[in-house]
Design a protein around this motif. Structure first.
Motif: not given
Length: 186
Positions: A154-178
Motif C-alpha cells: 500500500p502506497g508503495g511503502v508498507q509491505w504485506i507478504a503472505v505465502v501459502d504452501f500446500a501439498t494436495p492429498a491423494r484422492a483418499t487422503g486426509t489432512m496430515e499436518g500443518r
C-alpha cells in the motif's frame, strides 16, 4: 480501428505475462517465489510450483491484514492477534480449501509485514524469514509441492507478504499436518 484495438490487446496481454507467473500476481511476488525456491534448493528440497488457488488464499489474507490494522496491528508492528487467524476466524488451511485447493494433505503459511524502507523488499522479507526458525522450517519443508504469494504494498511503502504452501492429498487422503508462522520487521 479494429486492428489497432486487437494490437493493443495483444500488447496488454503480453505485458501481463511478463508481470507474473502462476502463484503470483506481481513482479515482486515472482521474485519472492524465486528467492524461496533458491533457499529450498540450498536445503536439498525441490522447488515449490506456483499455484493460483494458493495465491488467491494468500492475497485474501493479505487484504484482510491490510484492511484490519485494529485487529492485526499496523504493518511493521508486532501483531495484536494471531496473524494467521483471519478476522472471520479462518485458519490458513480453511482459506486454502475455500480458494479451491483441496483436498489438502499438508499446508503452511508464512507472513511478513513492514512499515517502510529498508524492510519493504523481497530480499529483506526472505532474510527475515530465514533468520526465524519457524519461518525457515516452512520454507525448507521438502513436503510442500505448491506455493502462492499474496503481496501488497500500500502506497508503495508498507509491505504485506503472505505465502501459502500446500501439498494436495491423494484422492483418499486426509489432512496430515500443518505449520504456520508470522513475522514482523522491526
Amino acid at each position: 480501428m479494429m486492428r489497432r484495438l486487437t494490437e493493443a490487446l495483444v500488447i496488454i496481454a503480453s505485458s501481463a505475462l511478463l508481470v507474473a507467473c502462476p502463484g503470483t500476481s506481481s513482479v515482486p511476488g515472482k521474485n519472492l517465489l524465486t528467492l524461496i525456491n533458491d533457499k529450498r534448493a540450498a536445503a536439498g528440497c525441490a522447488e515449490v510450483v506456483g499455484n493460483d488457488q494458493l495465491r488467491v488464499a494468500a492475497e485474501r489474507h493479505a487484504v484482510d491484514i491490510r484492511d484490519h490494522p485494529g485487529h492485526f496491528g499496523a504493518p511493521g508492528t508486532p501483531p495484536l492477534n494471531d496473524i494467521h487467524t483471519g478476522t472471520d476466524g479462518s485458519n490458513p488451511g480453511a482459506r486454502i480449501a475455500a480458494a479451491g485447493y483441496s483436498p489438502i494433505s499438508l499446508w503452511g503459511e508464512i507472513v511478513y509485514t513492514a512499515s517502510g524502507a529498508p524492510y519493504n523488499t523481497e530480499q529483506a522479507t526472505i532474510d527475515w524469514w530465514m533468520n526465524s526458525p519457524p519461518h525457515r522450517a516452512n520454507i525448507q519443508n521438502c513436503g510442500f509441492k505448491n506455493a502462492g504469494v499474496g503481496l501488497l504494498y500500500p502506497g508503495g511503502v508498507q509491505w504485506i507478504a503472505v505465502v501459502d504452501f500446500a501439498t494436495p492429498a491423494r484422492a483418499t487422503g486426509t489432512m496430515e499436518g500443518r505449520g504456520d508462522s508470522g513475522g514482523v520487521a522491526r
